[in-house]
Design a protein around this motif. Structure first.
Motif, PDB file in Angstrom:
ATOM      1  N   ALA A  90     -16.584   4.890  11.960  1.00 33.37           N
ATOM      2  CA  ALA A  90     -16.400   4.282  12.798  1.00 33.37           C
ATOM      3  C   ALA A  90     -14.864   3.912  13.224  1.00 33.37           C
ATOM      4  O   ALA A  90     -13.901   4.754  12.706  1.00 33.37           O
ATOM      5  CB  ALA A  90     -16.267   2.720  11.854  1.00 33.37           C
ATOM      6  N   SER A  91     -14.224   3.701  14.209  1.00 37.22           N
ATOM      7  CA  SER A  91     -12.480   3.413  14.642  1.00 37.22           C
ATOM      8  C   SER A  91     -12.434   1.874  15.101  1.00 37.22           C
ATOM      9  O   SER A  91     -12.803   1.068  14.773  1.00 37.22           O
ATOM     10  CB  SER A  91     -12.609   4.538  16.007  1.00 37.22           C
ATOM     11  OG  SER A  91     -13.731   3.752  16.562  1.00 37.22           O
ATOM     12  N   GLY A  92     -11.218   1.881  15.623  1.00 40.34           N
ATOM     13  CA  GLY A  92     -10.391   0.814  15.611  1.00 40.34           C
ATOM     14  C   GLY A  92      -9.977  -0.212  14.679  1.00 40.34           C
ATOM     15  O   GLY A  92      -9.441  -1.285  14.859  1.00 40.34           O
ATOM     16  N   LEU A  93      -9.717   0.980  13.185  1.00 36.00           N
ATOM     17  CA  LEU A  93      -9.420   0.366  12.440  1.00 36.00           C
ATOM     18  C   LEU A  93      -8.040   0.637  12.400  1.00 36.00           C
ATOM     19  O   LEU A  93      -7.935   1.790  11.316  1.00 36.00           O
ATOM     20  CB  LEU A  93     -10.262   0.539  11.343  1.00 36.00           C
ATOM     21  CG  LEU A  93     -11.884  -0.122  11.427  1.00 36.00           C
ATOM     22  CD1 LEU A  93     -12.666   1.000  10.393  1.00 36.00           C
ATOM     23  CD2 LEU A  93     -12.268  -1.490  10.804  1.00 36.00           C
ATOM     24  N   ARG A  94      -6.985  -0.368  12.867  1.00 38.89           N
ATOM     25  CA  ARG A  94      -5.240   0.336  12.018  1.00 38.89           C
ATOM     26  C   ARG A  94      -5.220   0.607  11.116  1.00 38.89           C
ATOM     27  O   ARG A  94      -4.262   1.791  10.902  1.00 38.89           O
ATOM     28  CB  ARG A  94      -4.735  -0.892  12.564  1.00 38.89           C
ATOM     29  CG  ARG A  94      -3.405  -0.888  12.000  1.00 38.89           C
ATOM     30  CD  ARG A  94      -2.282  -1.781  13.002  1.00 38.89           C
ATOM     31  NE  ARG A  94      -0.832  -1.470  12.509  1.00 38.89           N
ATOM     32  CZ  ARG A  94      -0.048  -1.852  11.718  1.00 38.89           C
ATOM     33  NH1 ARG A  94      -0.761  -2.280  10.917  1.00 38.89           N
ATOM     34  NH2 ARG A  94       1.058  -1.915  11.261  1.00 38.89           N
ATOM     35  N   ASN A  95      -5.367   0.143   9.967  1.00 39.59           N
ATOM     36  CA  ASN A  95      -4.951   0.488   8.650  1.00 39.59           C
ATOM     37  C   ASN A  95      -6.323  -0.201   7.831  1.00 39.59           C
ATOM     38  O   ASN A  95      -6.670  -0.743   6.786  1.00 39.59           O
ATOM     39  CB  ASN A  95      -4.504   0.731   8.486  1.00 39.59           C
ATOM     40  CG  ASN A  95      -3.521   0.954   6.557  1.00 39.59           C
ATOM     41  OD1 ASN A  95      -4.379   2.316   6.875  1.00 39.59           O
ATOM     42  ND2 ASN A  95      -2.685   0.083   5.791  1.00 39.59           N
ATOM     43  N   ALA A  96      -7.320   0.863   7.485  1.00 41.17           N
ATOM     44  CA  ALA A  96      -8.408   0.073   6.350  1.00 41.17           C
ATOM     45  C   ALA A  96      -8.194   1.387   4.774  1.00 41.17           C
ATOM     46  O   ALA A  96      -8.233   2.429   5.090  1.00 41.17           O
ATOM     47  CB  ALA A  96      -9.950   0.856   7.128  1.00 41.17           C
ATOM     48  N   VAL A  97      -8.033   0.269   4.662  1.00 40.84           N
ATOM     49  CA  VAL A  97      -7.680   0.401   3.118  1.00 40.84           C
ATOM     50  C   VAL A  97      -9.113   0.609   2.365  1.00 40.84           C
ATOM     51  O   VAL A  97      -9.998   1.536   1.813  1.00 40.84           O
ATOM     52  CB  VAL A  97      -6.902   0.058   2.426  1.00 40.84           C
ATOM     53  CG1 VAL A  97      -6.475   1.611   0.979  1.00 40.84           C
ATOM     54  CG2 VAL A  97      -5.394   0.853   3.836  1.00 40.84           C
ATOM     55  N   GLY A  98      -9.150  -0.147   1.111  1.00 39.19           N
ATOM     56  CA  GLY A  98     -10.577  -0.502   0.646  1.00 39.19           C
ATOM     57  C   GLY A  98     -11.120  -1.123   0.838  1.00 39.19           C
ATOM     58  O   GLY A  98     -11.814  -1.260   1.914  1.00 39.19           O
ATOM     59  N   MET A  99     -12.493   0.427   0.222  1.00 37.42           N
ATOM     60  CA  MET A  99     -13.796  -0.096   1.023  1.00 37.42           C
ATOM     61  C   MET A  99     -14.852  -0.128  -0.078  1.00 37.42           C
ATOM     62  O   MET A  99     -15.121  -0.242  -1.272  1.00 37.42           O
ATOM     63  CB  MET A  99     -14.575   0.906   0.810  1.00 37.42           C
ATOM     64  CG  MET A  99     -13.307   1.574   2.918  1.00 37.42           C
ATOM     65  SD  MET A  99     -14.481   3.282   3.600  1.00 37.42           S
ATOM     66  CE  MET A  99     -13.588   4.495   2.266  1.00 37.42           C
ATOM     67  N   ALA A 100     -16.235  -0.972  -0.068  1.00 37.01           N
ATOM     68  CA  ALA A 100     -16.902  -1.444  -0.686  1.00 37.01           C
ATOM     69  C   ALA A 100     -18.855  -2.078  -0.277  1.00 37.01           C
ATOM     70  O   ALA A 100     -18.523  -1.715   1.057  1.00 37.01           O
ATOM     71  CB  ALA A 100     -16.742  -2.710  -1.790  1.00 37.01           C
ATOM     72  N   TRP A 101     -19.793  -1.261  -0.875  1.00 37.03           N
ATOM     73  CA  TRP A 101     -20.429  -1.712  -0.912  1.00 37.03           C
ATOM     74  C   TRP A 101     -21.104  -2.617  -1.242  1.00 37.03           C
ATOM     75  O   TRP A 101     -21.652  -3.862  -2.297  1.00 37.03           O
ATOM     76  CB  TRP A 101     -21.593  -0.924  -1.431  1.00 37.03           C
ATOM     77  CG  TRP A 101     -21.301   0.360  -0.699  1.00 37.03           C
ATOM     78  CD1 TRP A 101     -21.014   2.072  -1.519  1.00 37.03           C
ATOM     79  CD2 TRP A 101     -22.144   0.808   0.071  1.00 37.03           C
ATOM     80  NE1 TRP A 101     -20.868   2.889  -0.578  1.00 37.03           N
ATOM     81  CE2 TRP A 101     -21.691   2.310  -0.104  1.00 37.03           C
ATOM     82  CE3 TRP A 101     -22.218   0.900   1.970  1.00 37.03           C
ATOM     83  CZ2 TRP A 101     -22.029   3.287   1.451  1.00 37.03           C
ATOM     84  CZ3 TRP A 101     -22.496   1.513   2.440  1.00 37.03           C
ATOM     85  CH2 TRP A 101     -21.868   3.359   2.585  1.00 37.03           C
TER      86      TRP A 101
END
Length: 429
Positions: free
Chosen positions: A248-259
């Motif tokens: 995925a793109s256009g995410l300036r600064n994606a840090v934490g992720m979770a399900w």
């Protein structure tokens, strides 16, 4: 540099004071936020509290029914946490290593960041902490791996340990119970360093894929989009083949992720752009779809165009609106799913570590918050879990929340505090 820091604090404080008089009274939060019209700032607001730390028994403020203690202390800028299957806790200790400043604004920004220990010499290591007697405080500390390049994200798939350095993903052979990695590992993926340097990692539930957050180099593509290639994205690494692609793109600064377990969707927290006002645009929590584009740098919160940027109408038209606003410049970094029953009084939802702002007239963030979920979606206003990281006059930062995970016992949260140099443990009172 000290002189620049003092001058920046004086000028920045004056600008922040003037802008605070016109600052929105309500934060842009929730599924339908009120986002003020953009106001180009020209000279960006710079306001950073000085790093104070925790002294004389001072603790963060807990929500009613909860208590907090230091699980581990004496770290060097702890940023991210990984709990291993045997209960060992890994902590990535690293910080931004600033390059040579090119402009007066660069000098000012770096001086501001140094006030709160956000940039400087990086420890470049991961430490292992073990609570041998189960009292909620670690008694054993070991160096798990060192001499890395700004390590951050960590994942374990089978007997393979993945480490997200700023310049790529390395993998090591590892047996749970060991207290250190052996050898130098193998480089699987190359990422461009600098700028937003953190590289969070998250394995898919079946262990077949690993997702990596790679932030932009600049605020709004200031140095051109060619240098941003492969950035402002979430990458997907195929574990079996080691092939990697942009998910995925256009995410300036994606840090934490979770399900999110009901729908099985991937969620992330994203830090949005600067220079348009205290609440414009808000940072956000969102689900992420394969091939999705989320606006940066052309637009924000759906199709709201940022006219400071040369436009791409086709990308603007396909930009996905985020699910949940988290307030302007809260620097929401940490993210984990917390099932009902983990903490008393809290149901299913996402826990978010808000590192806190440096670029708005009235500071925001500096909290550990909870966003309730129902049927796979945010279902109400956020609640504070931990607060009190900032002095009332906003001049001192006692701590700054970063990564957060469910504790080894399943009945606690562990949160990294990179100003206090502590891993906090939150449980029922």
């Amino acid at each position: 540099m000290e002189l620049i820091a003092k001058a920046t604090a004086l000028v920045g404080g004056t600008i922040a004071f003037v802008r605070r008089m016109n600052s929105p009274q309500q934060q842009a939060f929730g599924t339908a936020p009120e986002i003020p019209e953009a106001r180009k700032q020209g000279i960006m607001t710079l306001k950073m509290p000085a790093a104070e730390g925790w002294k004389d028994g001072h603790l963060p403020t807990c929500a009613p029914g909860l208590k907090v203690n230091a699980f581990a202390s004496g770290l060097d800028h702890p940023r991210w946490i990984k709990v291993l299957p045997n209960g060992d806790v890994l902590v990535a200790e690293s910080k931004e290593q600033a390059g040579p400043p090119k402009t007066l604004m660069d000098h000012a920004a770096q001086a501001t960041m140094r006030r709160v220990k956000a940039i400087g010499k990086s420890a470049n290591r991961v430490t292992l902490w073990r609570d041998t007697d189960g009292d909620g405080t670690a008694e054993i500390r070991e160096v798990f791996v060192e001499n890395q390049n700004q390590p951050f994200g960590m994942e374990l798939v089978g007997n393979r340990f993945y480490l997200g350095n700023t310049d790529g993903i390395r993998v090591f052979d590892f047996t749970v119970g060991d207290t250190a990695l052996q050898g130098s590992g193998e480089k699987l993926v190359d990422f461009k360093p600098h700028g937003h340097w953190t590289r969070s990692l998250l394995a898919s539930p079946d262990g077949s894929k690993i997702y990596a957050g790679v932030g932009s180099l600049s605020n709004i593509g200031d140095q051109g989009m060619e240098v941003e290639e492969g950035r402002a994205t979430i990458w997907e690494l195929d574990v079996a083949s080691s092939d990697a692609r942009i998910f995925a793109s256009g995410l300036r600064n994606a840090v934490g992720m979770a399900w999110e377990p009901v729908t099985g969707k991937l969620w992330t927290v994203v830090n949005e752009r600067d220079g348009l006002g205290d609440e414009t645009p808000p940072d956000y929590l969102t689900s992420v779809v394969d091939g999705g584009f989320y606006g940066w740098p052309y637009c924000y919160w759906g199709q709201t165009v940022d006219d400071r940027v040369p436009q791409d109408a086709e990308l603007v038209a396909k930009a996905i609106q985020p699910d949940y606003a988290l307030g302007g410049h809260t620097a929401s970094l940490g993210l984990c799913w917390m099932p009902e029953g983990t903490l008393p009084g809290f149901g299913d939802g996402m826990v978010i570590g808000q590192h806190g702002s440096w670029n708005r007239s009235k500071l925001s963030g500096y909290k550990l918050i909870f966003v309730p979920f129902k049927d796979g979606k945010p279902s109400g206003p956020s609640r504070d879990i931990l607060s009190g990281f900032l002095s009332e006059d906003e001049k001192l930062a006692y701590g700054r929340p970063v990564g957060v995970v469910i504790g080894p016992d399943g009945k606690s949260l562990l949160m990294a505090d990179d100003v206090g140099d502590i891993i906090w443990r939150v449980t029922g009172a």
